[in-house]
Design a protein around this motif. Sequence first.
Motif, mmCIF file in Angstrom:
data_model
loop_
_atom_site.group_PDB
_atom_site.id
_atom_site.type_symbol
_atom_site.label_atom_id
_atom_site.label_comp_id
_atom_site.label_asym_id
_atom_site.label_seq_id
_atom_site.Cartn_x
_atom_site.Cartn_y
_atom_site.Cartn_z
ATOM 1 N N THR A 109 -1.683 -17.141 -13.145
ATOM 2 C CA THR A 109 -0.902 -16.915 -11.936
ATOM 3 C C THR A 109 -1.777 -16.288 -10.852
ATOM 4 O OG1 THR A 109 -0.111 -14.663 -12.427
ATOM 5 C CG2 THR A 109 1.111 -16.505 -13.424
ATOM 6 N N ASP A 143 0.205 -20.694 -8.136
ATOM 7 C CA ASP A 143 0.224 -19.772 -7.007
ATOM 8 C C ASP A 143 1.400 -20.122 -6.110
ATOM 9 O OD1 ASP A 143 -2.313 -17.857 -5.881
ATOM 10 O OD2 ASP A 143 -0.745 -18.314 -4.421
ATOM 11 N N ILE A 163 6.767 -16.421 -8.498
ATOM 12 C CA ILE A 163 6.860 -15.780 -9.809
ATOM 13 C C ILE A 163 7.988 -14.773 -9.908
ATOM 14 C CG2 ILE A 163 4.421 -16.163 -10.318
ATOM 15 C CD1 ILE A 163 3.972 -13.177 -9.629
ATOM 16 N N VAL A 169 9.878 -19.984 -12.601
ATOM 17 C CA VAL A 169 8.908 -19.681 -13.652
ATOM 18 C C VAL A 169 9.139 -20.577 -14.867
ATOM 19 C CG1 VAL A 169 8.208 -17.937 -15.337
ATOM 20 C CG2 VAL A 169 8.432 -17.330 -12.924
ATOM 21 N N ASN A 186 -1.212 -13.261 -16.575
ATOM 22 C CA ASN A 186 -0.345 -12.730 -15.518
ATOM 23 C C ASN A 186 -1.225 -11.941 -14.553
ATOM 24 O OD1 ASN A 186 2.383 -13.572 -16.247
ATOM 25 N ND2 ASN A 186 2.139 -12.251 -18.048
ATOM 26 N N SER A 212 8.010 -10.359 -12.805
ATOM 27 C CA SER A 212 7.380 -11.649 -13.077
ATOM 28 C C SER A 212 6.948 -11.754 -14.542
ATOM 29 C CB SER A 212 6.165 -11.846 -12.173
ATOM 30 O OG SER A 212 5.194 -10.848 -12.397
#
Length: 253
Positions: free
Chosen positions: A15, A40, A64, A70, A89, A118
């Motif tokens: 991410t 992204d 996110i 997600v 992450n 997230s």
Amino acid sequence: MTDSQRLKGKTALITGAASGFGRGIAERYVAEGARVVVLDINEGGAKEVAGSLGDAATAVACDITDGAAVSAAVDAATSAFGELDILVNNAGWSNPNTPVMNVDEATFDKLFAVNVKSIFHFTRAIVPHWRAIGRGVMINVGSTAGLRPRPGLVWYNATKATVNNITKSLAIELAGDRIRVCGIAPVMGETGLLETFMGMPDTPENRKKFIATIPLGRLSKPSDIAGAAVYLASDDADLVTGVNLEIDGGRCI
């Protein structure tokens, strides 16, 4: 490419991979033999990075902080690669360095949504897949701010301390599923958020003042974080879980 690549045959979702630490990790993972999902919120940036990495990478745009988005992103990743071995992450956000009483509720909520919630969303989305395939590695990019908090970033510091604790908590709960969970705690890095953290103009003089607090005498670079992320995701770290690896030049000592 050689057989000495430490991530050969593995797949990863990263991410915040359109820039900074995330881009550095994506580039290093591909160099080490992995296939990578460059995720992204900046779709154009994600596509640019994935394009630069060739057939080993694919881009996915995702907010996110949105649980449904997600889940869809994880589904897209597993559809693209069949299986997903590694989740990094990395995406994060910080408010500008400011006195605590000047931080409003919307800023507080965004900090926790991006930096903490997230991980909740990704855990719920990916753990069933990892349980099905019998393995998985999650790497959470925290910060030395969660270990050695400084003034002006109270709620950001709190999010990163929470990330550190989440890493340890998930590691112990998921160990029986052969899922490893590790953290990386970088010192302030040469990324787009640098001036936000410093709370001052990014001048050579102000950098020098901050760097003087780091025993090894420099800021972190994406390559530093990428090297740690390769090790933690590799089979060399098969017995490593629950750590929050400080990449800080000695600042937290």
